[in-house]
Design a protein around this motif. Sequence first.
Motif, mmCIF file in Angstrom:
data_model
loop_
_atom_site.group_PDB
_atom_site.id
_atom_site.type_symbol
_atom_site.label_atom_id
_atom_site.label_comp_id
_atom_site.label_asym_id
_atom_site.label_seq_id
_atom_site.Cartn_x
_atom_site.Cartn_y
_atom_site.Cartn_z
ATOM 1 N N GLY B 41 55.960 6.472 34.028
ATOM 2 C CA GLY B 41 55.583 6.777 32.832
ATOM 3 C C GLY B 41 54.802 6.109 31.864
ATOM 4 O O GLY B 41 54.125 6.351 31.309
ATOM 5 N N ALA B 42 55.935 5.186 31.507
ATOM 6 C CA ALA B 42 55.606 4.361 30.430
ATOM 7 C C ALA B 42 54.287 3.360 30.920
ATOM 8 O O ALA B 42 53.382 3.061 30.085
ATOM 9 N N ALA B 43 54.192 2.946 32.180
ATOM 10 C CA ALA B 43 52.944 2.254 32.674
ATOM 11 C C ALA B 43 51.809 3.021 32.522
ATOM 12 O O ALA B 43 50.870 2.547 31.892
ATOM 13 N N GLY B 44 51.999 4.275 32.977
ATOM 14 C CA GLY B 44 50.712 5.255 32.629
ATOM 15 C C GLY B 44 50.480 5.375 31.291
ATOM 16 O O GLY B 44 49.366 5.376 30.833
ATOM 17 N N ALA B 45 51.356 5.538 30.210
ATOM 18 C CA ALA B 45 50.995 5.693 28.861
ATOM 19 C C ALA B 45 50.237 4.564 28.315
ATOM 20 O O ALA B 45 49.307 4.514 27.613
ATOM 21 N N VAL B 46 50.877 3.283 28.581
ATOM 22 C CA VAL B 46 50.070 2.134 28.291
ATOM 23 C C VAL B 46 48.656 1.890 28.830
ATOM 24 O O VAL B 46 47.735 1.679 28.004
ATOM 25 N N LEU B 47 48.511 2.372 29.846
ATOM 26 C CA LEU B 47 47.376 2.479 30.493
ATOM 27 C C LEU B 47 46.110 3.173 29.726
ATOM 28 O O LEU B 47 45.055 2.797 29.647
ATOM 29 N N ILE B 48 46.618 4.489 29.320
ATOM 30 C CA ILE B 48 45.450 5.074 28.512
ATOM 31 C C ILE B 48 45.791 5.240 27.055
ATOM 32 O O ILE B 48 45.128 5.960 26.413
ATOM 33 N N GLY B 49 46.535 4.161 26.766
ATOM 34 C CA GLY B 49 46.746 3.670 25.232
ATOM 35 C C GLY B 49 47.579 4.528 24.452
ATOM 36 O O GLY B 49 47.298 4.963 23.193
ATOM 37 N N VAL B 50 48.699 5.158 25.005
ATOM 38 C CA VAL B 50 49.712 6.042 24.428
ATOM 39 C C VAL B 50 51.009 5.256 24.056
ATOM 40 O O VAL B 50 51.136 4.447 24.916
ATOM 41 N N ASN B 51 51.537 5.670 23.064
ATOM 42 C CA ASN B 51 53.046 5.276 23.069
ATOM 43 C C ASN B 51 53.769 5.387 24.521
ATOM 44 O O ASN B 51 53.972 6.430 25.070
ATOM 45 N N PRO B 52 54.226 3.953 24.853
ATOM 46 C CA PRO B 52 55.189 4.263 26.088
ATOM 47 C C PRO B 52 56.183 5.174 26.276
ATOM 48 O O PRO B 52 56.729 5.653 27.211
ATOM 49 N N ILE B 53 56.669 5.406 24.795
ATOM 50 C CA ILE B 53 57.957 6.301 25.004
ATOM 51 C C ILE B 53 57.260 7.911 25.073
ATOM 52 O O ILE B 53 58.259 8.654 26.094
ATOM 53 N N ALA B 54 56.167 8.260 24.809
ATOM 54 C CA ALA B 54 55.566 9.397 25.225
ATOM 55 C C ALA B 54 55.559 9.616 26.997
ATOM 56 O O ALA B 54 56.041 10.801 27.281
ATOM 57 N N GLY B 55 55.063 8.545 27.571
ATOM 58 C CA GLY B 55 55.181 8.386 28.754
ATOM 59 C C GLY B 55 56.466 8.418 29.695
ATOM 60 O O GLY B 55 56.433 9.363 30.552
ATOM 61 N N LEU B 56 57.316 7.844 29.002
ATOM 62 C CA LEU B 56 58.799 7.969 29.522
ATOM 63 C C LEU B 56 59.200 9.131 29.606
ATOM 64 O O LEU B 56 59.818 9.746 30.371
ATOM 65 N N GLY B 57 59.105 10.053 28.341
ATOM 66 C CA GLY B 57 59.489 11.381 28.027
ATOM 67 C C GLY B 57 58.902 12.164 29.240
ATOM 68 O O GLY B 57 59.585 13.077 29.774
ATOM 69 N N VAL B 58 57.687 12.214 29.244
ATOM 70 C CA VAL B 58 56.764 13.259 30.153
ATOM 71 C C VAL B 58 57.323 13.035 31.487
ATOM 72 O O VAL B 58 57.706 13.961 32.351
ATOM 73 N N PHE B 59 57.579 11.727 32.178
ATOM 74 C CA PHE B 59 57.944 11.474 33.373
ATOM 75 C C PHE B 59 59.322 11.785 33.573
ATOM 76 O O PHE B 59 59.701 12.163 34.587
ATOM 77 N N ALA B 60 60.103 11.567 32.629
ATOM 78 C CA ALA B 60 61.642 11.880 32.661
ATOM 79 C C ALA B 60 61.809 13.647 32.900
ATOM 80 O O ALA B 60 62.655 13.902 33.717
ATOM 81 N N VAL B 61 61.280 14.056 31.978
ATOM 82 C CA VAL B 61 61.435 15.455 32.062
ATOM 83 C C VAL B 61 60.625 16.104 33.413
ATOM 84 O O VAL B 61 61.262 16.905 33.903
ATOM 85 N N GLY B 62 59.421 15.714 33.652
ATOM 86 C CA GLY B 62 59.054 16.062 34.948
ATOM 87 C C GLY B 62 59.743 15.751 36.146
ATOM 88 O O GLY B 62 60.070 16.479 36.955
ATOM 89 N N GLY B 63 60.181 14.577 36.092
ATOM 90 C CA GLY B 63 61.214 14.215 37.411
ATOM 91 C C GLY B 63 62.451 15.086 37.116
ATOM 92 O O GLY B 63 62.952 15.593 38.342
ATOM 93 N N ALA B 64 63.089 15.681 36.217
ATOM 94 C CA ALA B 64 64.255 16.580 36.192
ATOM 95 C C ALA B 64 63.942 17.927 36.560
ATOM 96 O O ALA B 64 64.567 18.202 37.236
ATOM 97 N N LEU B 65 62.747 18.256 36.042
ATOM 98 C CA LEU B 65 62.399 19.677 36.510
ATOM 99 C C LEU B 65 61.987 19.534 38.017
ATOM 100 O O LEU B 65 62.396 20.758 38.762
ATOM 101 N N GLY B 66 61.309 18.531 38.549
ATOM 102 C CA GLY B 66 61.071 18.637 39.934
ATOM 103 C C GLY B 66 62.285 18.550 40.812
ATOM 104 O O GLY B 66 62.759 19.228 41.784
ATOM 105 N N ILE B 67 63.346 17.657 40.549
ATOM 106 C CA ILE B 67 64.684 17.351 41.030
ATOM 107 C C ILE B 67 65.188 18.796 41.168
ATOM 108 O O ILE B 67 65.924 19.233 42.187
ATOM 109 N N GLY B 68 65.098 19.578 39.915
ATOM 110 C CA GLY B 68 65.969 20.842 39.718
ATOM 111 C C GLY B 68 65.277 21.876 40.678
ATOM 112 O O GLY B 68 65.949 22.489 41.456
ATOM 113 N N TRP B 69 63.907 21.835 40.745
ATOM 114 C CA TRP B 69 63.174 23.005 41.534
ATOM 115 C C TRP B 69 63.539 22.492 43.075
ATOM 116 O O TRP B 69 63.643 23.431 43.834
ATOM 117 N N LEU B 70 63.109 21.291 43.432
ATOM 118 C CA LEU B 70 63.320 21.065 44.974
ATOM 119 C C LEU B 70 64.563 21.019 45.280
ATOM 120 O O LEU B 70 64.766 21.433 46.274
#
Lengths: 287, 262
Positions: B41-70
């Motif tokens: 997620g951090a890599a994606g955030a850097v690519l579109i010019g956002v703070n890497p921490i935002a990318g980290l957060g989105v991927f971490a939360v998305g991953g957690a929800l995905g693991i919980g759901w699957l």
Amino acid sequence: MSVPTLDPSADDAILDVDGVSVWLSGREVLHDVRFRIMPGEFTGLIGSNGAGKTTLFRVILGLQASSTGSVLVGGRPLTRRNPIIGYVPQKVFLDPDMPLRARDVVALGLDGHRLGVPLGWGRRRQAVDAMLDAVDARRFADARVGNLSGGEQQRVLIAHALISRPRLLLLDEPLANLDIRAEGEVVALLARIAREQRIAVLISAHDVNPLLPVMDRLVYVAAGKTASGTTAEVIRAEVLSALYGQHVDVLRVHGRILVVAGAEGPSGVTVEETDGAAVGPDIVSLR
Amino acid sequence: MVNTWIAATLVAVIAGVVGFFVVLRGAAFVAHAIPHGAFGGAAGAVLIGVNPIAGLGVFAVGGALGIGWLGRRGRHDVATALALVLMLGLGALFLSFSVEYAAAIYSLLFGEVLGVPSDELLPIAGLGIACIAALAVLYRPLMLTSIAPEVAEARGVGAQRIETGFLLVVALAATMTVPVVGVLLMFSLMIGPAATAGSLTRSPRNAIALSVLLALATVWIAVAVSYLTNLPVGFFVGTLGAVSYGCARIWTARRRGRTAPA
């Protein structure tokens, strides 16, 4: 099929299972199950693995909807989180590496479903100690629960289920994996609880013999169908043959019971209820 | 240097507390997958010019929800592995598009504990307090669902909801700590001290306290020795975690051998 012995007025029953059938993925797992349990009664739910015992427990706990029929607990329809019922499941994860003492497991029975950190440690501790005394588990209260023997863990789990003061205690195969001595101790403990505290006990087992000395009634499950009544009424060749849908013989040896099935079966004779134990004179005979 | 100590201390406290539940629930693989996947997620955030921490957060939360759901129906470890490879795969894709920033993203793997800016300390502390508060609220249902999920269900505790809540806490902890100590360090800090504490003490409360103390000691020693020797912090944290767990196991085995088993 049910042959009630005590005064069977439905109002007094702590558990009334009436015509329950359960279909799971296109298969009828339970068919028209009906029986009643009175307060303080000790009832065995007997059947081999896969006969539908755990499914029946899940229905009574409100975790599995029945396809037909009704269940009344304490005279009321089923709800989830029924405080009248205490439950000892078959699968419990007590890893020896878990930093968890016997007393922590019992305390979770008191308020493990609540959010937040527990308050009132003194009162909680007293309640837990009293419960551990009641199941004779005080001496290993502070031991790591994963390191306890099977019989000791069962006592802790029974205390966990009893501390919320239920009126009906469900135990799913609590005697599995116990040695003969621990088995006898757990059965005696449960019988004492049922008698002294007027708590109805419904215990599932694949072998009827350890329960013979203490059982008031039994519910026999085979192929999803049940028969209930006293041991003498149910464990008979005619009744069990009707349940299994094939001829079954009931042998009584020194007060122990063997159910032998499958004279025409493909693999010859199979013994449904076997027991490797030596048959001894200490076994109480049938009533 | 002061910032380094404060940041390392905050991270150690969070890792010690969250790690206790990770080890208790046998969720080490999830604790591995969420921070590592969030790196993508951090890599994606850097690519579109956002703070890497935002990318980290989105991927971490998305991953957690995905693991919980699957993981709801089917095997948890398979769901975790799939979430991890999906997020890492996306990370590799993003990195291939943004060559010039790759170095900055790779630093997330190992962290920048020796160069934490002051303005990052407050958000770390805030998220850390949120993590610990959430765990305090979920404490009893987390314990109950860890040993007897069926009893929890019968008592009206949604084991799945508790599990998802726990995964979100792990995601929050990862978002907060990864930029400081890096993915690898965060993982070793969550497992080593908590596992050591669990084998040294029997009561859950003592185990949490000891887990935090061991995490603090690990980080402080690692940072100091790394500063003196110019060797990477991650090496010392990882080694200290494994060695302390090994020593604890040997010690408990010997003690059990001496005293008669209860």
